[in-house]
Write a protein that holds these residues in place. Structure first.
Motif, PDB file in Angstrom:
ATOM      1  N   ILE A 106      -6.475  -0.955  -4.386  1.00 49.97           N
ATOM      2  CA  ILE A 106      -7.235   0.133  -3.761  1.00 49.97           C
ATOM      3  C   ILE A 106      -7.384  -0.125  -2.265  1.00 49.97           C
ATOM      4  CG2 ILE A 106      -9.534   1.202  -3.623  1.00 49.97           C
ATOM      5  CD1 ILE A 106      -9.641   0.943  -6.732  1.00 49.97           C
ATOM      6  N   LYS A 107      -7.705  -1.343  -1.886  1.00 48.32           N
ATOM      7  CA  LYS A 107      -7.829  -1.680  -0.462  1.00 48.32           C
ATOM      8  C   LYS A 107      -6.494  -1.487   0.253  1.00 48.32           C
ATOM      9  CE  LYS A 107     -11.560  -5.026  -0.873  1.00 48.32           C
ATOM     10  NZ  LYS A 107     -11.911  -6.454  -0.811  1.00 48.32           N
ATOM     11  N   SER A 108      -5.423  -1.895  -0.380  1.00 42.26           N
ATOM     12  CA  SER A 108      -4.101  -1.765   0.221  1.00 42.26           C
ATOM     13  C   SER A 108      -3.750  -0.291   0.460  1.00 42.26           C
ATOM     14  CB  SER A 108      -3.069  -2.438  -0.688  1.00 42.26           C
ATOM     15  OG  SER A 108      -1.808  -2.426  -0.104  1.00 42.26           O
ATOM     16  N   MET A 109      -4.043   0.555  -0.515  1.00 43.72           N
ATOM     17  CA  MET A 109      -3.800   1.992  -0.345  1.00 43.72           C
ATOM     18  C   MET A 109      -4.707   2.564   0.744  1.00 43.72           C
ATOM     19  SD  MET A 109      -3.100   3.597  -4.125  1.00 43.72           S
ATOM     20  CE  MET A 109      -4.552   2.922  -4.906  1.00 43.72           C
ATOM     21  N   ALA A 110      -5.957   2.112   0.782  1.00 40.69           N
ATOM     22  CA  ALA A 110      -6.911   2.616   1.775  1.00 40.69           C
ATOM     23  C   ALA A 110      -6.382   2.386   3.186  1.00 40.69           C
ATOM     24  CB  ALA A 110      -8.265   1.941   1.595  1.00 40.69           C
ATOM     25  N   TRP A 111      -5.869   1.206   3.438  1.00 40.81           N
ATOM     26  CA  TRP A 111      -5.355   0.893   4.768  1.00 40.81           C
ATOM     27  C   TRP A 111      -4.068   1.640   5.062  1.00 40.81           C
ATOM     28  CZ3 TRP A 111      -8.187  -0.619   8.529  1.00 40.81           C
ATOM     29  CH2 TRP A 111      -9.373  -1.292   8.246  1.00 40.81           C
ATOM     30  N   ALA A 166      -7.856   6.148 -11.145  1.00 42.31           N
ATOM     31  CA  ALA A 166      -8.486   5.036 -10.416  1.00 42.31           C
ATOM     32  C   ALA A 166      -8.663   3.800 -11.283  1.00 42.31           C
ATOM     33  CB  ALA A 166      -9.830   5.477  -9.846  1.00 42.31           C
ATOM     34  N   LYS A 167      -8.883   3.984 -12.567  1.00 41.90           N
ATOM     35  CA  LYS A 167      -9.077   2.849 -13.478  1.00 41.90           C
ATOM     36  C   LYS A 167      -7.839   1.945 -13.543  1.00 41.90           C
ATOM     37  CE  LYS A 167     -12.507   4.889 -16.631  1.00 41.90           C
ATOM     38  NZ  LYS A 167     -13.195   5.629 -15.627  1.00 41.90           N
ATOM     39  N   GLY A 168      -6.677   2.482 -13.183  1.00 42.72           N
ATOM     40  CA  GLY A 168      -5.435   1.718 -13.255  1.00 42.72           C
ATOM     41  C   GLY A 168      -5.188   0.790 -12.081  1.00 42.72           C
ATOM     42  N   TYR A 169      -6.043   0.829 -11.064  1.00 41.17           N
ATOM     43  CA  TYR A 169      -5.819   0.022  -9.867  1.00 41.17           C
ATOM     44  C   TYR A 169      -6.833  -1.111  -9.745  1.00 41.17           C
ATOM     45  CZ  TYR A 169      -2.771   3.803  -8.401  1.00 41.17           C
ATOM     46  OH  TYR A 169      -1.771   4.722  -8.338  1.00 41.17           O
ATOM     47  N   SER A 170      -6.356  -2.236  -9.250  1.00 38.27           N
ATOM     48  CA  SER A 170      -7.246  -3.366  -8.966  1.00 38.27           C
ATOM     49  C   SER A 170      -7.951  -3.110  -7.639  1.00 38.27           C
ATOM     50  CB  SER A 170      -6.441  -4.668  -8.873  1.00 38.27           C
ATOM     51  OG  SER A 170      -5.649  -4.661  -7.687  1.00 38.27           O
ATOM     52  N   GLY A 181       0.817  -1.203   0.000  1.00 34.71           N
ATOM     53  CA  GLY A 181       0.000   0.000   0.000  1.00 34.71           C
ATOM     54  C   GLY A 181       0.852   1.255   0.000  1.00 34.71           C
ATOM     55  N   GLN A 182       1.959   1.201   0.737  1.00 34.61           N
ATOM     56  CA  GLN A 182       2.860   2.347   0.788  1.00 34.61           C
ATOM     57  C   GLN A 182       3.479   2.610  -0.583  1.00 34.61           C
ATOM     58  OE1 GLN A 182       6.201   2.013   3.461  1.00 34.61           O
ATOM     59  NE2 GLN A 182       6.559   4.211   3.420  1.00 34.61           N
ATOM     60  N   ALA A 183       3.926   1.549  -1.264  1.00 35.44           N
ATOM     61  CA  ALA A 183       4.518   1.722  -2.594  1.00 35.44           C
ATOM     62  C   ALA A 183       3.486   2.290  -3.568  1.00 35.44           C
ATOM     63  CB  ALA A 183       5.063   0.392  -3.102  1.00 35.44           C
ATOM     64  N   LEU A 184       2.261   1.782  -3.506  1.00 29.72           N
ATOM     65  CA  LEU A 184       1.206   2.290  -4.385  1.00 29.72           C
ATOM     66  C   LEU A 184       0.866   3.746  -4.056  1.00 29.72           C
ATOM     67  CD1 LEU A 184      -1.067  -0.866  -4.323  1.00 29.72           C
ATOM     68  CD2 LEU A 184       0.148   0.018  -6.332  1.00 29.72           C
ATOM     69  N   ALA A 185       0.939   4.088  -2.770  1.00 30.17           N
ATOM     70  CA  ALA A 185       0.600   5.444  -2.330  1.00 30.17           C
ATOM     71  C   ALA A 185       1.579   6.488  -2.856  1.00 30.17           C
ATOM     72  CB  ALA A 185       0.543   5.501  -0.808  1.00 30.17           C
ATOM     73  N   PHE A 237     -12.338   5.843   1.547  1.00 29.62           N
ATOM     74  CA  PHE A 237     -11.344   5.846   0.479  1.00 29.62           C
ATOM     75  C   PHE A 237     -11.754   4.878  -0.638  1.00 29.62           C
ATOM     76  CE2 PHE A 237      -7.558   4.376  -1.699  1.00 29.62           C
ATOM     77  CZ  PHE A 237      -6.812   5.534  -1.881  1.00 29.62           C
ATOM     78  N   ILE A 238     -12.140   3.664  -0.257  1.00 33.43           N
ATOM     79  CA  ILE A 238     -12.528   2.642  -1.238  1.00 33.43           C
ATOM     80  C   ILE A 238     -13.743   3.108  -2.021  1.00 33.43           C
ATOM     81  CG2 ILE A 238     -13.451   0.295  -1.493  1.00 33.43           C
ATOM     82  CD1 ILE A 238     -11.591  -0.435   0.958  1.00 33.43           C
ATOM     83  N   ASP A 239     -14.753   3.636  -1.339  1.00 27.32           N
ATOM     84  CA  ASP A 239     -15.953   4.126  -2.032  1.00 27.32           C
ATOM     85  C   ASP A 239     -15.608   5.234  -3.020  1.00 27.32           C
ATOM     86  OD1 ASP A 239     -17.521   2.330  -0.640  1.00 27.32           O
ATOM     87  OD2 ASP A 239     -18.336   3.826   0.752  1.00 27.32           O
ATOM     88  N   ALA A 240     -14.723   6.162  -2.599  1.00 32.90           N
ATOM     89  CA  ALA A 240     -14.331   7.256  -3.488  1.00 32.90           C
ATOM     90  C   ALA A 240     -13.607   6.725  -4.721  1.00 32.90           C
ATOM     91  CB  ALA A 240     -13.443   8.253  -2.741  1.00 32.90           C
TER      92      ALA A 240
END
Length: 193
Positions: free
Chosen positions: A89-94, A81-85, A27-31, A60-63
C-alpha cells in the motif's frame, strides 16, 4: 577458458536468482491492478471512480486502510484492499503521488459552479486549499461529478464517517444555501480541469 567463464556466469546467475525471485513488486507494478477503474496513471476516465494521481501518500494510505478494515464504505475496494500488505500500500501510495493529475472537462452548470466557488471559499478552503486541488485533505478539484455526488451521499446518509471538522462545515454550507449547497459544490469542483 570458455568453460571457466561459463562456470562463473552460471555461479553469478545462481547467486542473483534468489534475490530477484524474492524482490517485491514495485509500486508501479502494483498500480497496474488499479488501472481498470482509476486509469493507468491514476487519472480516472470513468465517472464513478475517483482520480488518485497526485494524491498525498498519507491520504492514499488512510483510504486503503479504511477499506481494508471495513471502516470506509465501498462497492468493491474493501475486498481489493484486503489483498495488499502495508508495504505494498505504501509503495502504491508513493507511485500515485508522483503521477501528474490529468483532468477531463465535464458538463456543469456555470451558475451553480459560481455558487459552489463561494461556498468553497467560505466553508471548505481551509482544509481543501487552492480550490480543492491535490493536497493532504484529498482531491476535489476536477473529480468526476457522479463520484462526488455518491461520496457526499455516503457522508450525509451515514455510510461513511465524516473527517474531523467536515460535518460542521457541510452543515454550515447547507444552512447557508439549503438543498443547493451540495450540488453547487459538486458543480464547482467538477468545473475545474
Amino acid at each position: 577458458m570458455m568453460k571457466k567463464k561459463m562456470h562463473y556466469l552460471l555461479l553469478g546467475l545462481a547467486v542473483l536468482f534468489p534475490a530477484t525471485a524474492l524482490a517485491a513488486p514495485t509500486g508501479q507494478a502494483l498500480a497496474f491492478t488499479c488501472a481498470g477503474c482509476h486509469g493507468t496513471d491514476g487519472s480516472s476516465v470513468g465517472p464513478s471512480s475517483p482520480s488518485i494521481a497526485g494524491m498525498d501518500p498519507e491520504v492514499f494510505i488512510d483510504a486503503m486502510q479504511g477499506y481494508k478494515f471495513d471502516e470506509r464504505n465501498s462497492t468493491i475496494m474493501n475486498r481489493i484492499a484486503k489483498g495488499y500488505s502495508e508495504e505494498q500500500i505504501k509503495s502504491m501510495a508513493w507511485f500515485f503521488a508522483k503521477q501528474p493529475l490529468k483532468l477531463m472537462p465535464q458538463k456543469h452548470d456555470a451558475a451553480m459552479a459560481k455558487l459552489g466557488a463561494r461556498l468553497h471559499d467560505e466553508h471548505c478552503e481551509k482544509c481543501h486549499e487552492d480550490g480543492g486541488k491535490p493536497g493532504d485533505a484529498g482531491t476535489l478539484a476536477g473529480q468526476w461529478m457522479p463520484y462526488l455526488h455518491y461520496t457526499m451521499d455516503d457522508f450525509i446518509d451515514g455510510r461513511r464517517e465524516y473527517p474531523r471538522k467536515m460535518k460542521r462545515k457541510v452543515d454550515a454550507a447547507i444552512e447557508a444555501e439549503g438543498d443547493r449547497a451540495i450540488p453547487a459544490l459538486i458543480h464547482y469542483y467538477g468545473s475545474q480541469h
